[in-house]
Design an enzyme around this catalytic site. Sequence first.
Site, mmCIF file in Angstrom:
data_model
loop_
_atom_site.group_PDB
_atom_site.id
_atom_site.type_symbol
_atom_site.label_atom_id
_atom_site.label_comp_id
_atom_site.label_asym_id
_atom_site.label_seq_id
_atom_site.Cartn_x
_atom_site.Cartn_y
_atom_site.Cartn_z
ATOM 1 N N SER A 4 3.502 -2.323 10.684
ATOM 2 C CA SER A 4 4.785 -2.384 10.392
ATOM 3 C C SER A 4 5.635 -3.379 10.360
ATOM 4 O O SER A 4 6.582 -4.126 10.431
ATOM 5 C CB SER A 4 4.875 -1.693 11.353
ATOM 6 O OG SER A 4 4.644 -0.113 12.127
ATOM 7 N N HIS B 40 -9.074 1.279 4.386
ATOM 8 C CA HIS B 40 -8.433 1.057 5.226
ATOM 9 C C HIS B 40 -8.756 2.023 6.874
ATOM 10 O O HIS B 40 -9.804 2.977 6.699
ATOM 11 C CB HIS B 40 -7.625 1.725 5.024
ATOM 12 C CG HIS B 40 -5.882 1.844 5.027
ATOM 13 N ND1 HIS B 40 -5.511 3.077 5.970
ATOM 14 C CD2 HIS B 40 -4.763 0.655 5.071
ATOM 15 C CE1 HIS B 40 -3.797 2.811 6.928
ATOM 16 N NE2 HIS B 40 -3.754 1.613 6.304
ATOM 17 N N GLY C 274 2.458 2.303 10.722
ATOM 18 C CA GLY C 274 3.614 3.889 10.673
ATOM 19 C C GLY C 274 4.119 3.670 11.612
ATOM 20 O O GLY C 274 4.986 5.107 11.896
ATOM 21 N N GLU D 235 -7.358 4.904 8.081
ATOM 22 C CA GLU D 235 -6.640 6.106 7.457
ATOM 23 C C GLU D 235 -8.032 6.900 6.653
ATOM 24 O O GLU D 235 -8.847 8.049 7.255
ATOM 25 C CB GLU D 235 -5.178 6.367 6.257
ATOM 26 C CG GLU D 235 -3.930 6.260 7.290
ATOM 27 C CD GLU D 235 -2.965 5.407 6.694
ATOM 28 O OE1 GLU D 235 -3.063 5.776 4.991
ATOM 29 O OE2 GLU D 235 -1.835 5.026 6.897
ATOM 30 N N GLU E 152 -5.473 -5.040 10.368
ATOM 31 C CA GLU E 152 -4.220 -4.120 10.577
ATOM 32 C C GLU E 152 -5.203 -3.510 12.067
ATOM 33 O O GLU E 152 -5.593 -2.326 11.798
ATOM 34 C CB GLU E 152 -4.597 -2.860 9.683
ATOM 35 C CG GLU E 152 -4.158 -3.311 8.112
ATOM 36 C CD GLU E 152 -3.015 -2.225 6.716
ATOM 37 O OE1 GLU E 152 -2.553 -2.482 6.733
ATOM 38 O OE2 GLU E 152 -3.962 -1.376 6.556
ATOM 39 N N GLY F 214 2.915 -0.968 4.371
ATOM 40 C CA GLY F 214 2.755 0.410 3.770
ATOM 41 C C GLY F 214 4.193 0.954 3.527
ATOM 42 O O GLY F 214 5.035 0.626 2.267
ATOM 43 N N ASN G 14 0.804 -1.458 0.435
ATOM 44 C CA ASN G 14 0.139 0.070 -0.312
ATOM 45 C C ASN G 14 0.807 1.028 0.244
ATOM 46 O O ASN G 14 1.220 1.707 1.007
ATOM 47 C CB ASN G 14 -0.895 -0.496 1.329
ATOM 48 C CG ASN G 14 -1.701 0.932 1.677
ATOM 49 O OD1 ASN G 14 -1.788 2.407 0.903
ATOM 50 N ND2 ASN G 14 -2.449 1.569 2.463
ATOM 51 N N TRP G 15 1.432 2.198 -1.544
ATOM 52 C CA TRP G 15 2.124 2.612 -1.188
ATOM 53 C C TRP G 15 1.847 4.235 -0.430
ATOM 54 O O TRP G 15 1.944 5.141 -0.918
ATOM 55 C CB TRP G 15 2.094 2.835 -2.702
ATOM 56 C CG TRP G 15 3.041 2.143 -3.591
ATOM 57 C CD1 TRP G 15 3.410 1.174 -2.700
ATOM 58 C CD2 TRP G 15 3.341 1.918 -4.889
ATOM 59 N NE1 TRP G 15 4.067 -0.014 -3.732
ATOM 60 C CE2 TRP G 15 3.890 1.065 -5.267
ATOM 61 C CE3 TRP G 15 3.100 2.788 -5.888
ATOM 62 C CZ2 TRP G 15 4.314 0.707 -6.157
ATOM 63 C CZ3 TRP G 15 3.928 2.703 -6.875
ATOM 64 C CH2 TRP G 15 4.619 1.443 -7.698
ATOM 65 N N LYS G 16 0.097 4.164 0.067
ATOM 66 C CA LYS G 16 -0.597 5.787 0.366
ATOM 67 C C LYS G 16 -0.180 6.819 -0.882
ATOM 68 O O LYS G 16 -0.205 6.024 -2.011
ATOM 69 C CB LYS G 16 0.256 5.812 1.433
ATOM 70 C CG LYS G 16 -0.102 4.309 2.696
ATOM 71 C CD LYS G 16 -0.199 4.588 4.171
ATOM 72 C CE LYS G 16 -0.519 3.235 5.022
ATOM 73 N NZ LYS G 16 -0.485 3.289 6.018
HETATM 74 P P1 PGA Z 1 3.192 -0.191 7.522
HETATM 75 O O1 PGA Z 1 1.654 0.476 6.437
HETATM 76 O O2 PGA Z 1 3.538 -0.724 7.070
HETATM 77 O O3 PGA Z 1 3.581 1.485 7.232
HETATM 78 O O4 PGA Z 1 2.491 0.102 9.225
HETATM 79 C C1 PGA Z 1 0.432 -0.521 6.843
HETATM 80 C C2 PGA Z 1 -0.971 0.130 6.440
HETATM 81 O O5 PGA Z 1 -1.691 1.168 6.644
HETATM 82 O O6 PGA Z 1 -1.116 -0.569 5.639
#
Ligand code: PGA
Length: 252
Positions: free
Chosen positions: A212, A95, A173, A97, A167, A233, A9-11
Amino acid sequence: MRDILVAGNWKMNGNSAANAELVAGIIAGVPQGSGFSLLVCPPYPYLAAVVAQTEGSAVSVGSQNVSEHEKGAFTGEVAPGMLRDLGCTYAIVGHSERRAIYGETSAQVAAKFQAAQAAGITPILCVGETLEEREAGTTESVVDEQLDAVLDVAGIDALATAVIAYEPVWAIGTGMTASPEQAQDVHRHIRGRLEALNANIAAGVQILYGGSMKGENAAGLLAKPDIDGGLIGGASLKAEDFLAIAAAAAQN
Ligand code: PGA
């Protein structure tokens, strides 16, 4: 046995040049072996270019979000049929976010899930608790509410062509990964809830872990019986880091 899915997931990161380099690096380093697949989810403007670059490779392309509507007066939104038209085969829905920053409700996420499926796209349904919720002992009820919102409208049969991503918000993150045991407990709970409705579908659905995940912790997480991959991410933004997780999947 379920295959492992390693999804990046490149965001909201990247640009044309950096993406081309990242994708070339991933394609060049796809590990030998079977029983796993790789997926990247770039921002919308780059989907077409990444689909073109990955054509004929072992890497699939998905979106990070999708509209719950088929078409019409929804300024700024992207319809599932458009994503399918571009060559996307997966779409992340719900997600944390999207839920936290953009106020997406579980009902809206369920509508996105259904809209994606109706267009032939496999939704990756994200669920997970915040740190406060974990500390309050409500992890399972939070995940149940997020899962049930989809089951109530789409039914258990819809899970035959869907992926779930657990998640924990506190691990996203932050560098604070859930331990393999903590993740397995929730994955087991999710699969158990699906088992009560349809054992065959529960046995087939891929449940990814996200938060993470990186090369150093991937093998431990993937060794757990109910963890079928990762939604990654930060570590999906460098080919080397993403491939380290892919290597753990190939060896699992
Ligand atoms: P992260 O993000 O690997 O940077 O913790 C995962 C995600 O939000 O899908």
